[in-house]
Design a protein around this motif. Structure first.
Motif, PDB file in Angstrom:
ATOM      1  N   ILE A  54       0.834  -1.204   0.000  1.00  0.00           N
ATOM      2  CA  ILE A  54       0.000   0.000   0.000  1.00  0.00           C
ATOM      3  C   ILE A  54       0.868   1.253   0.000  1.00  0.00           C
ATOM      4  CG2 ILE A  54      -1.701   1.301   1.318  1.00  0.00           C
ATOM      5  CD1 ILE A  54      -2.881  -1.156   0.053  1.00  0.00           C
ATOM      6  N   PHE A  55       1.942   1.213   0.780  1.00  0.00           N
ATOM      7  CA  PHE A  55       2.849   2.359   0.876  1.00  0.00           C
ATOM      8  C   PHE A  55       3.449   2.695  -0.488  1.00  0.00           C
ATOM      9  CE2 PHE A  55       7.305   3.714   1.215  1.00  0.00           C
ATOM     10  CZ  PHE A  55       7.146   4.944   1.839  1.00  0.00           C
ATOM     11  N   ILE A  56       3.925   1.700  -1.198  1.00  0.00           N
ATOM     12  CA  ILE A  56       4.549   1.939  -2.502  1.00  0.00           C
ATOM     13  C   ILE A  56       3.523   2.457  -3.501  1.00  0.00           C
ATOM     14  CG2 ILE A  56       5.657   0.791  -4.466  1.00  0.00           C
ATOM     15  CD1 ILE A  56       7.078  -0.997  -2.440  1.00  0.00           C
ATOM     16  N   LEU A  57       2.306   1.923  -3.449  1.00  0.00           N
ATOM     17  CA  LEU A  57       1.254   2.372  -4.359  1.00  0.00           C
ATOM     18  C   LEU A  57       0.936   3.853  -4.127  1.00  0.00           C
ATOM     19  CD1 LEU A  57      -0.661   1.267  -6.564  1.00  0.00           C
ATOM     20  CD2 LEU A  57      -2.352   0.894  -4.774  1.00  0.00           C
ATOM     21  N   PHE A  58       0.791   4.267  -2.866  1.00  0.00           N
ATOM     22  CA  PHE A  58       0.503   5.662  -2.555  1.00  0.00           C
ATOM     23  C   PHE A  58       1.704   6.559  -2.867  1.00  0.00           C
ATOM     24  CE2 PHE A  58      -2.880   4.217   0.601  1.00  0.00           C
ATOM     25  CZ  PHE A  58      -3.911   4.611  -0.230  1.00  0.00           C
ATOM     26  N   LEU A  59       2.905   6.052  -2.641  1.00  0.00           N
ATOM     27  CA  LEU A  59       4.114   6.828  -2.927  1.00  0.00           C
ATOM     28  C   LEU A  59       4.211   7.123  -4.420  1.00  0.00           C
ATOM     29  CD1 LEU A  59       6.753   8.031  -1.784  1.00  0.00           C
ATOM     30  CD2 LEU A  59       7.850   5.828  -2.292  1.00  0.00           C
ATOM     31  N   GLU A  99       1.366  12.651  -9.174  1.00  0.00           N
ATOM     32  CA  GLU A  99       0.517  13.827  -9.020  1.00  0.00           C
ATOM     33  C   GLU A  99       1.351  15.094  -8.874  1.00  0.00           C
ATOM     34  OE1 GLU A  99      -2.252  13.425  -5.869  1.00  0.00           O
ATOM     35  OE2 GLU A  99      -3.619  12.157  -6.999  1.00  0.00           O
ATOM     36  N   ASP A 100       2.353  15.053  -8.001  1.00  0.00           N
ATOM     37  CA  ASP A 100       3.112  16.259  -7.707  1.00  0.00           C
ATOM     38  C   ASP A 100       4.037  16.639  -8.853  1.00  0.00           C
ATOM     39  OD1 ASP A 100       3.361  18.240  -5.664  1.00  0.00           O
ATOM     40  OD2 ASP A 100       5.413  17.553  -5.296  1.00  0.00           O
ATOM     41  N   SER A 101       4.387  15.686  -9.705  1.00  0.00           N
ATOM     42  CA  SER A 101       5.239  15.992 -10.854  1.00  0.00           C
ATOM     43  C   SER A 101       4.468  16.683 -11.970  1.00  0.00           C
ATOM     44  CB  SER A 101       5.873  14.709 -11.393  1.00  0.00           C
ATOM     45  OG  SER A 101       4.881  13.856 -11.939  1.00  0.00           O
ATOM     46  N   GLY A 102       3.120  16.593 -11.924  1.00  0.00           N
ATOM     47  CA  GLY A 102       2.291  17.198 -12.956  1.00  0.00           C
ATOM     48  C   GLY A 102       1.783  16.215 -13.993  1.00  0.00           C
ATOM     49  N   PRO A 154     -12.863  12.246 -11.173  1.00  0.00           N
ATOM     50  CA  PRO A 154     -13.308  11.390 -10.075  1.00  0.00           C
ATOM     51  C   PRO A 154     -12.899   9.932 -10.268  1.00  0.00           C
ATOM     52  CG  PRO A 154     -15.087  12.840 -10.758  1.00  0.00           C
ATOM     53  CD  PRO A 154     -13.988  13.000 -11.769  1.00  0.00           C
ATOM     54  N   MET A 155     -12.978   9.450 -11.512  1.00  0.00           N
ATOM     55  CA  MET A 155     -12.595   8.063 -11.770  1.00  0.00           C
ATOM     56  C   MET A 155     -11.122   7.847 -11.459  1.00  0.00           C
ATOM     57  SD  MET A 155     -14.799   7.568 -15.274  1.00  0.00           S
ATOM     58  CE  MET A 155     -14.203   5.917 -15.635  1.00  0.00           C
ATOM     59  N   LEU A 156     -10.309   8.837 -11.757  1.00  0.00           N
ATOM     60  CA  LEU A 156      -8.881   8.741 -11.475  1.00  0.00           C
ATOM     61  C   LEU A 156      -8.630   8.696  -9.968  1.00  0.00           C
ATOM     62  CD1 LEU A 156      -6.401   8.677 -13.347  1.00  0.00           C
ATOM     63  CD2 LEU A 156      -6.155  11.121 -12.987  1.00  0.00           C
ATOM     64  N   LEU A 157      -9.386   9.505  -9.227  1.00  0.00           N
ATOM     65  CA  LEU A 157      -9.272   9.485  -7.767  1.00  0.00           C
ATOM     66  C   LEU A 157      -9.675   8.140  -7.194  1.00  0.00           C
ATOM     67  CD1 LEU A 157     -10.754  12.978  -6.792  1.00  0.00           C
ATOM     68  CD2 LEU A 157      -8.380  12.252  -6.567  1.00  0.00           C
ATOM     69  N   GLY A 158     -10.554   7.421  -7.915  1.00  0.00           N
ATOM     70  CA  GLY A 158     -11.041   6.130  -7.454  1.00  0.00           C
ATOM     71  C   GLY A 158      -9.961   5.091  -7.287  1.00  0.00           C
ATOM     72  N   PHE A 159      -8.820   5.275  -7.951  1.00  0.00           N
ATOM     73  CA  PHE A 159      -7.710   4.337  -7.773  1.00  0.00           C
ATOM     74  C   PHE A 159      -7.125   4.431  -6.373  1.00  0.00           C
ATOM     75  CE2 PHE A 159      -7.336   4.633 -12.520  1.00  0.00           C
ATOM     76  CZ  PHE A 159      -7.625   3.302 -12.764  1.00  0.00           C
ATOM     77  N   GLY A 160      -7.323   5.569  -5.713  1.00  0.00           N
ATOM     78  CA  GLY A 160      -6.852   5.710  -4.340  1.00  0.00           C
ATOM     79  C   GLY A 160      -7.920   5.298  -3.349  1.00  0.00           C
ATOM     80  N   CYS A 161      -9.042   6.039  -3.356  1.00  0.00           N
ATOM     81  CA  CYS A 161     -10.158   5.740  -2.459  1.00  0.00           C
ATOM     82  C   CYS A 161     -11.438   6.203  -3.133  1.00  0.00           C
ATOM     83  CB  CYS A 161      -9.972   6.441  -1.115  1.00  0.00           C
ATOM     84  SG  CYS A 161     -11.337   6.149   0.047  1.00  0.00           S
ATOM     85  N   THR A 188       5.635  17.567   0.509  1.00  0.00           N
ATOM     86  CA  THR A 188       4.262  17.364   0.061  1.00  0.00           C
ATOM     87  C   THR A 188       3.950  15.876  -0.082  1.00  0.00           C
ATOM     88  OG1 THR A 188       4.290  19.468  -1.129  1.00  0.00           O
ATOM     89  CG2 THR A 188       2.603  17.888  -1.761  1.00  0.00           C
ATOM     90  N   ILE A 189       4.888  15.133  -0.663  1.00  0.00           N
ATOM     91  CA  ILE A 189       4.696  13.693  -0.839  1.00  0.00           C
ATOM     92  C   ILE A 189       4.619  12.998   0.513  1.00  0.00           C
ATOM     93  CG2 ILE A 189       5.851  11.580  -1.628  1.00  0.00           C
ATOM     94  CD1 ILE A 189       6.790  13.081  -4.048  1.00  0.00           C
ATOM     95  N   ALA A 190       5.498  13.390   1.433  1.00  0.00           N
ATOM     96  CA  ALA A 190       5.511  12.758   2.757  1.00  0.00           C
ATOM     97  C   ALA A 190       4.181  12.978   3.480  1.00  0.00           C
ATOM     98  CB  ALA A 190       6.663  13.317   3.595  1.00  0.00           C
ATOM     99  N   ILE A 191       3.647  14.209   3.404  1.00  0.00           N
ATOM    100  CA  ILE A 191       2.366  14.505   4.060  1.00  0.00           C
ATOM    101  C   ILE A 191       1.250  13.695   3.412  1.00  0.00           C
ATOM    102  CG2 ILE A 191       0.627  16.305   4.425  1.00  0.00           C
ATOM    103  CD1 ILE A 191       2.912  18.294   4.784  1.00  0.00           C
ATOM    104  N   TYR A 192       1.236  13.643   2.072  1.00  0.00           N
ATOM    105  CA  TYR A 192       0.196  12.906   1.353  1.00  0.00           C
ATOM    106  C   TYR A 192       0.224  11.415   1.719  1.00  0.00           C
ATOM    107  CZ  TYR A 192      -2.281  10.731  -2.568  1.00  0.00           C
ATOM    108  OH  TYR A 192      -3.127   9.971  -3.330  1.00  0.00           O
ATOM    109  N   VAL A 193       1.421  10.811   1.649  1.00  0.00           N
ATOM    110  CA  VAL A 193       1.539   9.375   1.928  1.00  0.00           C
ATOM    111  C   VAL A 193       1.201   9.087   3.385  1.00  0.00           C
ATOM    112  CG1 VAL A 193       3.127   7.419   1.993  1.00  0.00           C
ATOM    113  CG2 VAL A 193       3.217   9.014   0.080  1.00  0.00           C
ATOM    114  N   TRP A 194       1.676   9.946   4.295  1.00  0.00           N
ATOM    115  CA  TRP A 194       1.393   9.720   5.711  1.00  0.00           C
ATOM    116  C   TRP A 194      -0.105   9.776   5.990  1.00  0.00           C
ATOM    117  CZ3 TRP A 194       1.956   7.482   9.946  1.00  0.00           C
ATOM    118  CH2 TRP A 194       1.416   7.957  11.138  1.00  0.00           C
ATOM    119  N   GLU A 195      -0.813  10.729   5.379  1.00  0.00           N
ATOM    120  CA  GLU A 195      -2.265  10.824   5.581  1.00  0.00           C
ATOM    121  C   GLU A 195      -2.955   9.547   5.096  1.00  0.00           C
ATOM    122  OE1 GLU A 195      -4.181  13.138   7.063  1.00  0.00           O
ATOM    123  OE2 GLU A 195      -2.354  14.176   7.680  1.00  0.00           O
ATOM    124  N   LYS A 196      -2.520   9.010   3.957  1.00  0.00           N
ATOM    125  CA  LYS A 196      -3.128   7.792   3.420  1.00  0.00           C
ATOM    126  C   LYS A 196      -2.804   6.576   4.278  1.00  0.00           C
ATOM    127  CE  LYS A 196      -4.945   9.852  -0.091  1.00  0.00           C
ATOM    128  NZ  LYS A 196      -6.413  10.046  -0.175  1.00  0.00           N
TER     129      LYS A 196
END
Length: 681
Positions: A365-370, A376-379, A404-411, A507-515
């Motif tokens: 899960i960690f690698i997937l969110f990372l 996302e952050d690269s653009g 929204p469909m793209l967001l669905g890959f996360g949650c 930014t990545i660390a905060i995003y991954v930690w929240e997930k």
């Protein structure tokens, strides 16, 4: 004690607004929803030289015209007393596009500080911005910052502290002659001055507003909105006027004249514009190309899953060893202290096996969110939506529906909430219907477990196929629905393609930690409770506590439904009960299998070998496993998603219809893949 200064962060999507907000607040975030709507609200606290600041991260928008929920929420928040000072975060590398929102914010009449972000990209392109001329033309402080490098933050917040009471624009220095047709020189008072025929009407409206609403603080903005025939302002501040004043909508005139002024600003403040770096255009030639965009996207996703399996499984092995050690020692400890066998079973076979089994998938899960955070952050993720726009429009959906469909890959929960960006209810309903088909991260443990057990070296490909199947089913469903109701896409996707940049580590660390925190929270609450409930219904029956699981309540429920699942290769009561438990949270399917089949630590190598051997003796092979994964991909989503769908559609009947449709699609697809797989097995 001085009053807390409320600061609203406003800006275009992908301007670095959230990165700048995170640079100030760090991990001190409070995330909730705006009252009455499901648009995310982030707040944080900051302290500077004895002054307390409450920072509010507002939704990313392109304008203050209330077409979408994000625009409405941002405008209402800024107009309220909740915001004292506005920090307008602008991408300095795309200044021309960002200044339209800046001019709208200045017209609101509240203190505005312009934060020029991404100045490092401006320098890389060989361009320069005249930081003396720009504030002269806008009449507001202009502070260069770099959210990624965390530079300029103290100067920015210092400007906010000293600008909080200063609502008047200026000093303004324009290269315009005084206008003789008016009682005052607009160019000395306002940054944005319109042509005489509009200014004449604004003056007339100001007189009427002054008479009827003398306490209104932002009269000029209100007059401009009335000229644009803004429905919300017309309703809130009705005026009795002669027909010649508001004879038509002047919105297009106002927009065009704003862009004329922006062009003037750019000509006077942006130096070496012709030396713009072409790196982004060169990369986009391939990443957004007609024939290369989609294959590259699929290739990148394949690489993500390769890393998820190779690196993730390697780390997962250490988690499995730790779980097995903890389980054995806990069992030994309980035995030494003569704990009741029933309580031992609950703790070891129910709680530790259920919750611990889910925690072993944390590396995957960690690698997937990372990887997702990096893209996302690269653009890059904005490019994916752009590439899919044409496909979505052909399916009868707005290009915005892919976001929204793209967001669905996360949650799926925030993905369903993101459907509010669609303007028409019909588009929103179709998007809500198909978005749960996108494979969320909660399903990954199911794929990893069963693909590792039954597909060996091809496990990664089988897991990856689940994501492709989800996309295909979603777009096919959307296409058939558009043919059925005859709808066509009326609103194409309007999206900014930001500059490619090195992802910000913070930014990545905060995003991954929240997930990850959400994942751990779910393991400690929903999955913990579900594991206990599952243990209870499998260890108790009509006669009380049972040692034979086939006599339990769970077995009775599962055996009743077996005939419905036998045609799709899932006619095993244990599998059926696990699927029912998975409605609480999809990860529970894995922990339930551990309890249902009596295999402790099912996610370890020994556990998977034992479960695989047991299933094969029952006639459950690779075709059944593939059908199970497809069914888990497509069937009823988790309870949190069901609740979100209910809130969004505001109808129990519609919600039930959506869930029934998804269940039918899951059954039909599982039936199809099972019987096709049997032909090759």
């Amino acid at each position: 004690m001085s009053k807390t200064i409320n600061v609203g962060f406003v800006g275009n999507p992908n301007c670095g607004k959230t990165t700048l907000f995170n640079a100030f607040t760090g991990a001190n975030l409070k995330v909730a929803n705006w009252p009455g709507v499901t648009v995310e609200k982030k707040e944080g606290d900051y302290h500077y030289k004895g002054i307390d600041f409450k920072l509010i991260d507002l939704p990313g928008i392109y304008s203050l015209t209330s077409y979408t929920m994000e625009e409405t929420v941002t405008r209402e928040c800024i107009l309220s007393d909740e915001v004292d000072v506005i920090i307008d975060v602008a991408d300095a590398s795309c200044l021309e596009r960002n200044l339209y929102l800046t001019l709208q914010l200045i017209e609101l009449g509240k203190p505005v500080v312009l934060a020029l972000n991404m100045m490092d990209i401006v320098e890389e392109r060989g361009m320069e911005i005249d930081l003396h001329r720009l504030p002269e033309m806008l009449g507001v402080p202009v502070i260069p910052v770099s959210a990624r490098r965390k530079s300029g933050l103290s100067i920015l917040i210092h400007a906010v502290a000293h600008h909080k009471e200063y609502t008047k624009q200026g000093p303004l220095i324009h290269h315009h002659s005084s206008q003789t047709g008016h009682a005052h020189n607009h160019h000395e008072e306002y940054a944005m001055v319109y042509e005489d025929y509009i200014e004449d009407k604004i003056d007339l409206l100001l007189q009427a507003i002054q008479q009827q609403y003398p306490e209104l603080p932002n009269k000029r903005w209100c007059a401009i909105k009335l000229l644009e025939q803004d429905l919300a302002v017309e309703k809130q501040y009705p005026l009795e006027l002669t027909p010649d004043i508001l004879d038509r909508s002047y919105e297009k005139d106002i927009i065009n004249q704003k862009y004329d002024f922006i062009e003037e600003i750019i000509d006077e403040t942006l130096v070496n514009k012709a030396r713009k770096e072409e790196r982004t255009e060169k990369i986009d030639y391939y990443l957004t190309g007609k024939w290369t965009g989609l294959p590259i996207f699929l290739g990148i996703m394949a690489l993500v899953f390769f890393l998820t399996f190779t690196v993730g499984d390697w780390l997962k092995g250490y988690f499995e060893i730790a779980l097995e050690w903890f389980s054995i020692n806990t069992s030994h400890f309980l035995t030494v202290f003569h704990v009741s066998p029933i309580l031992q079973s609950l703790i070891v076979d129910g709680i530790i096996s259920g919750v611990g089994g889910i925690l072993t998938f944390l590396p995957n899960i960690f690698i997937l969110f990372l990887a997702r955070a990096f893209l996302e952050d690269s653009g890059y993720m904005a490019r994916v939506a752009f590439v899919m726009d044409d496909i979505m429009s052909r399916l009868g959906l707005s290009g915005r529906a892919f976001l929204p469909m793209l967001l669905g890959f996360g949650c799926t929960v925030p993905a369903i909430m993101a459907s509010r960006a669609l303007e028409h209810r019909k588009d929103r309903l179709k998007t809500i219907l198909v978005t749960p088909f996108m494979s969320c991260s909660a399903r990954l443990p199911i794929y990893v477990l069963f693909s590792d057990m039954f597909f060996g070296q091809n496990a990664m490909l089988v897991c990856y196929s689940m994501y492709l199947i989800g996309i295909v089913v979603a777009i096919t469903t959307a296409y058939l629905l558009s043919k059925f109701d005859g709808s066509k896409a009326e609103h194409a996707l309007l999206i900014e393609l930001p500059e490619y940049k090195a992802p910000n580590a913070r930014t990545i660390a905060i995003y991954v930690w929240e997930k990850i925190k959400d994942y751990l929270s779910k393991a400690g609450t929903v999955i913990f409770i579900a594991s206990i409930i599952m243990w209870m219904i499998l260890n108790f029956g009509a006669r009380g506590y049972v040692t034979d699981i086939s006599q339990s309540f769970g077995a009775s429920i599962g055996k009743t439904i077996v005939p419905l699942f036998r045609p799709i290769g899932l006619g095993y009561w244990q599998i059926i009960v696990a699927l029912i438990a998975g409605i609480a949270a999809k990860e529970v399917v894995v922990s339930s299998c551990s309890v249902l089949f009596g295999i402790p630590n099912v996610t370890t190598t020994a556990g998977m070998s034992g479960l695989s051997a047991l299933l094969q003796t029952m006639g459950f092979g690779s075709a059944n496993a593939f059908a199970l994964m497809v069914f888990c991909l497509l069937y009823i989503p988790c309870t949190a998603t069901i609740a979100t769908i209910g809130r969004e559609v505001q109808s129990k009947k519609t919600t039930l219809g959506i869930l029934s449709f998804q269940l039918c699609v899951a059954w039909c697809m599982a039936f199809f893949v099972y019987h096709v797989a049997l032909l090759f097995s």
